[in-house]
Motif scaffolding. Structure first.
Motif, PDB file in Angstrom:
ATOM      1  N   PHE A   6      -3.191   0.466  -3.779  1.00  0.00           N
ATOM      2  CA  PHE A   6      -2.733  -0.904  -3.473  1.00  0.00           C
ATOM      3  C   PHE A   6      -2.049  -1.337  -4.967  1.00  0.00           C
ATOM      4  CE2 PHE A   6      -2.820  -5.582  -4.338  1.00  0.00           C
ATOM      5  CZ  PHE A   6      -1.980  -6.043  -3.356  1.00  0.00           C
ATOM      6  N   THR A   7      -0.791  -1.820  -4.880  1.00  0.00           N
ATOM      7  CA  THR A   7      -0.108  -2.251  -5.862  1.00  0.00           C
ATOM      8  C   THR A   7       0.787  -3.740  -5.838  1.00  0.00           C
ATOM      9  OG1 THR A   7       1.452  -1.575  -7.547  1.00  0.00           O
ATOM     10  CG2 THR A   7       1.901  -0.816  -5.494  1.00  0.00           C
ATOM     11  N   GLN A  64      -3.187  -8.937  -0.221  1.00  0.00           N
ATOM     12  CA  GLN A  64      -4.508  -8.643  -0.639  1.00  0.00           C
ATOM     13  C   GLN A  64      -5.162 -10.152  -1.201  1.00  0.00           C
ATOM     14  OE1 GLN A  64      -7.066  -6.623  -1.444  1.00  0.00           O
ATOM     15  NE2 GLN A  64      -6.346  -5.162  -0.086  1.00  0.00           N
ATOM     16  N   TYR A 111     -12.001  -4.000  -4.813  1.00  0.00           N
ATOM     17  CA  TYR A 111     -10.688  -4.576  -4.635  1.00  0.00           C
ATOM     18  C   TYR A 111      -9.592  -3.599  -4.217  1.00  0.00           C
ATOM     19  CZ  TYR A 111      -6.789  -7.306  -5.649  1.00  0.00           C
ATOM     20  OH  TYR A 111      -5.325  -8.183  -5.357  1.00  0.00           O
ATOM     21  N   GLY A 112      -8.654  -4.091  -3.379  1.00  0.00           N
ATOM     22  CA  GLY A 112      -7.891  -3.252  -2.825  1.00  0.00           C
ATOM     23  C   GLY A 112      -8.186  -1.978  -2.039  1.00  0.00           C
ATOM     24  N   THR A 113      -7.842  -0.718  -2.620  1.00  0.00           N
ATOM     25  CA  THR A 113      -8.225   0.427  -1.780  1.00  0.00           C
ATOM     26  C   THR A 113      -9.270   1.174  -2.549  1.00  0.00           C
ATOM     27  OG1 THR A 113      -6.426   1.803  -2.592  1.00  0.00           O
ATOM     28  CG2 THR A 113      -5.995   0.493  -0.648  1.00  0.00           C
ATOM     29  N   GLU A 124       0.949  -0.972  -0.033  1.00  0.00           N
ATOM     30  CA  GLU A 124       0.027   0.032   0.028  1.00  0.00           C
ATOM     31  C   GLU A 124       0.969   1.280  -0.052  1.00  0.00           C
ATOM     32  OE1 GLU A 124      -4.115  -1.522   1.907  1.00  0.00           O
ATOM     33  OE2 GLU A 124      -2.952  -0.034   3.110  1.00  0.00           O
TER      34      GLU A 124
END
Length: 835
Positions: A272-273, A446, A358-360, A236
């Motif tokens: 998020f990556t 994640q 999904y993610g942020t 993140e």
RNA sequence: GCUCGGGUGGCGAAACUGGCAGACGCAUGGGACUUAAAAUCCCAAGAGGAGCAAUCCUCAUGUGGGUUCGAUCCCCACCCCGAGCACCA
């Protein structure tokens, strides 16, 4: 035709009716659940009782599982093989709506028909433990399970999107949305946000994933679950933002919160990556249209456009929003954020290819190395900076790229400051570490899996046991008041009122609050069918207990399920939900295992003319006529002989007379069996023992087609010999019993036995007799088989070579030259290599 | 696009995961029994070729390469079919 058949000919209809009655009368298939010798819980996926009845595909699956259960019984296990009906849910409700009947009336009719078919095909079902999920005796405990999760904080309510038809004013399931339109009226479907109940399955992701490694399940099923869980490691990363004009970097780090007064918006966005190594190439950001920061970021100039885009995104239905390969669209908010590693300002856009779930809900876009970002950058002329390339290469001109560059193992970081030259993997760690040190990022894991939404705005399901009180809030229904009965209302169909059907039923809807006694309202949603089926295996052994969902002792004896066989279409949802629920129940102390199905095997699909059987395609094959014409045993054998259980196949009735002929032959053999007294020929004894072994092994591995072939070979061998040996024929009958249970029982009785053949025990084989001591070894010359020689089992290479060279044909190919090389695989093959 | 299966006679399939390709069955052809048919029983059969013959040879597991004494099986590239997932950052 006018000939009356001889008295002793095989008449399946009579034999099968006789044994169905016997089994019921003697309780053959109902084991003593409290005193099993070696308990074996043989489970198959219970069907949804459709109006059409069981089709050939169902019969294939159930027979496949039943054969296995019967085999285990023959091996001396106490086999519990129950059957039930997954009768709640949208299928039943929609069908009822279509034919204009009430599901409460239709379901019992369908169940009666299913029961008839299941008995007719000869399943070893323990009908004393049958269940239906629509029975208040059952769903009482489905509701009880909900309450346990609610109490434990594993159930919660939140707003979530549903498909909404604005004309019918009703919620639609995903399968009722066809090309973005309501299947009933054709109106464009939109999203609505409703308060719905969720189970916290995401808390169990790591456990659900880790346990898979130790489960004896079909690999395909495990892979499907792993993909569904979708674990990915990444980071993140916090980007600081400013609306329209530059502001000082805030010390605020927490994601998503607005730290400053609205007139000077300074805050941060967390993304998020999985590719923190490409951070130097992040040239813009994209937020989901629903992202809470959108309004705060949008500048006055961009406001009309942004708001229009957000509205358009909300108007889309849930199905088409997620369909891939669409042309990317998006809008610039007017806001900028700071790339935390380059310090550069990057524009913030919104686009519906970024998903809030999904993610942020926000991404850093790296167009040079991500296809989607690349397409977006191209369309809106956003900068592209390449940050991965061949070692030693300096700043490359990225604007000329024609496609996103996929990472390869030779690539290292470029244009990335002090990280240049690092491999992607090393850079992931290094960059994440640096950001973490500055409080601007952290490594995270994640999962793709979302929490399980169990609310359904429908009629045909168990009401969720919650009461809403103006004073006390959401109050769980006290356990003593369970079940919350589904009222038998006539007007169960959705109408224009916009309220769910149960809410219209006032006598049911209004109840006194369990806490304060004031007038309160019931929850009007029912729960997901998958909740019904997530615990049914626990109920089967305890169906006679009315004061508890599953008896402790019974559960300890019978659970977890020993072998579960079912369709791979349930590889993900049903099996995952069941596993999750078992974990929760274990953690709450209700059961002492956390994996419900020790062994799972997926059966293949029976297709017709190349496609799955379905009513809409009109290719459903009904088994009843085949069973009536050929008998259940022939039909069972035919299905199992078609191909491997785990593969399935195309249904053609062309070969069904093969198994029938086979049974006829065995029938004759049984009639002619006698105590031969004399010695059997050695070859036949070998075949006998080898068959005992092969059939047992094939049954264990679910290779039923080859097991049947081995039995056919044995029959052929017996016939060739003209053998009438009673002991041998008796064995044959026992080995046939899993496939042709009625037939085997009848033969067994005719051979003079008075107890069921299933208590006979599986014939033990003598390992020494399985192989013969004289064997034929193929002789190859230069890798081509030219001849064969008979040698003693275990003969040495020298002996076999000598025998081979003495053989005229071999010598012709070898010639006079000495062999260059000789390969001998003991008892299997001899290969002579000559120059 | 990604993931997982799969491609072998006229057909359904088998082959101990590197060792006789096509077991078993269906359909087919021939024969026996029968007044006849059905049923049953026996024989034949991957394709092509040589031979009066018993027999023998060549080619064959989606395509093309490779490894190996030997490949349906292992490796590389590709084609086709099926199932599931699908803008998951």
């Amino acid at each position: 035709m006018s000939d009356t058949p001889p008295d002793n000919s095989y008449r399946p209809d009579q034999v099968e009716a006789k044994w169905r009655a016997r089994w019921a009368e003697r309780g053959t298939n109902s084991p003593d659940l409290d005193h099993p010798t070696r308990p074996f819980y043989n489970l198959m996926m219970f069907p949804y009782p459709s109006a059409e009845g069981l089709h050939v595909g169902n019969m294939f699956a159930f027979t496949g599982s039943d054969v296995y259960g019967r085999f285990k019984r023959l091996q001396g296990y106490t086999v519990f093989e129950p059957m039930g009906y997954d009768a709640f849910g949208i299928h039943s409700e929609n069908y009822a709506l279509k034919v204009g009947k009430h599901p409460a009336q239709l379901i019992p009719e369908n169940i009666a028909n299913f029961r008839r078919q299941l008995e007719r095909v000869g399943g070893m079902f323990d009908w004393r433990h049958v269940l239906s999920t629509t029975d208040p005796e059952y769903y009482k405990w489905t509701q009880w399970i909900f309450l346990q999760l609610l109490k434990a904080g594993k159930a919660y309510k939140k707003k979530a999107a549903v498909n909404w038809c604005p004309l019918d004013k009703t919620v639609l399931a995903n399968e009722q949305v066809i090309d973005g339109r309501c299947e009933r009226c054709g109106t464009a479907v939109e999203q609505r946000f409703l308060e719905q109940w969720f189970f916290r399955i995401t808390e169990y992701c790591e456990r659900l994933l880790a346990n898979l490694d130790n489960l004896d399940w079909s690999e395909t099923t495990k892979t499907a679950q792993r993909n569904w869980l979708g674990r990915s490691e990444g980071a993140e990363i916090v980007f600081e933002v400013m609306g329209g004009q530059a502001v000082r970097r805030s010390e605020e780090v927490a994601g998503g919160s607005i730290a400053q007064p609205p007139n000077r918006p300074a805050a941060s966005i967390t993304v998020f990556t999985t590719r923190p190594d490409t951070l130097f190439g992040a040239t813009f950001m994209v937020l989901a249209p629903e992202h809470p920061m959108v309004a705060a970021l949008t500048t006055a100039a961009q406001k009309p456009e942004v708001e229009a885009y957000v509205r358009a995104a909300a108007a889309q239905d849930l199905v088409s929003r997620k369909v891939g390969e669409r042309e990317k669209t998006g809008v610039f908010t007017g806001g900028y954020a700071t790339n935390p590693i380059t310090g550069k300002q990057v524009p913030v856009w919104i686009a519906d290819y970024v998903l809030m779930e999904y993610g942020t809900g926000a991404i850093m876009a790296v167009p040079a190395h991500d296809e989607r970002d690349f397409a977006f950058a191209r369309k809106y002329a956003l900068p592209i900076v390449r940050v991965l390339g061949p070692a030693g290469e300096g700043r490359s001109d990225s604007s000329a790229l024609t496609e996103a560059i996929a990472e390869t193992s030779e690539m290292v970081l470029v244009s990335s400051g002090r990280f240049d030259g690092m491999t992607a993997d090393a850079a992931k760690r290094a960059i994440t570490q640096q950001l973490a040190g500055e409080g601007r990022g952290k490594a995270v894991v994640q999962f793709r899996l979302h929490d399980w939404c169990i609310s359904r705005q429908r009629y045909w399901g168990p009401p969720i046991p919650v009461i809403y009180c103006d004073g006390c809030g959401a109050v769980p229904v006290p356990e003593k008041d369970l079940p919350v009965l589904l009222p038998a209302i006539e007007d169960f169909r959705p109408d224009d009122s916009g309220i769910s059907p149960l809410a219209r039923h006032e006598e049911w809807y209004y109840v006194p609050c369990p806490t304060c006694g004031k007038r309160a309202r019931r929850e009007t949603d029912v729960s997901d069918t998958f909740l019904d089926s997530a615990w049914y295996y626990l109920r089967y052994p305890s169906t006679e207990f009315h004061d508890r969902p599953f008896d402790k002792a019974r559960t300890r004896t019978w659970c977890p399920v020993t072998t579960y066989i079912g369709g791979n279409e349930h590889a993900v949802l049903h099996l995952l939900y069941s596993r999750f629920l078992a974990m929760v129940l274990k953690d709450l102390g209700h059961i002492d295992f956390e994996e419900p199905f020790t062994r799972f095997r997926a059966h293949g699909l029976i297709v017709k003319d190349g496609s799955k059987m379905s009513k809409s395609k009109g290719n459903v094959v009904v088994p009843d006529e085949y069973i009536a014409q050929w008998g259940a045993d022939t039909f069972r054998m035919y299905l199992m002989f078609l191909g491997p259980l785990q593969v399935g196949g195309d249904f053609r009735d062309a070969g069904i007379n093969g198994p029938r002929r086979f049974l006829d032959r065995v029938w004759l053999m049984v009639a002619e069996a006698e105590d031969s007294g004399g010695e059997l020929r050695k070859e036949l004894v070998t075949r006998w023992h080898a068959t005992r072994k092969k059939v047992a092994e094939d049954l264990e591995g679910l290779h039923y087609n080859t097991a049947i072939a081995a039995l056919m070979e044995l029959v052929n061998a017996i016939k060739e010999e003209g053998c009438r040996d009673r002991a041998l024929i008796q064995d044959l009958v026992v080995m046939l019993a899993p496939f042709a249970p009625h037939f085997a029982e009848e033969c067994w009785e005719r051979l003079g036995h008075t107890t069921t053949v299933f208590d006979a025990g599986w014939p033990a084989w003598d390992e020494a007799l399985v192989v013969s001591d004289e064997i034929e070894v193929p002789v190859q010359v230069n890798g081509k088989t030219r001849s064969r020689v008979m040698v003693a089992r275990g003969a040495t290479e020298k002996a076999v070579l000598a025998a081979a060279l003495a053989d005229e044909i071999t010598r012709r190919f070898v010639g006079d030259k000495p062999p260059k090389k000789v390969i001998y695989v003991p008892n299997r093959l001899l290969n002579i290599v000559v120059g």
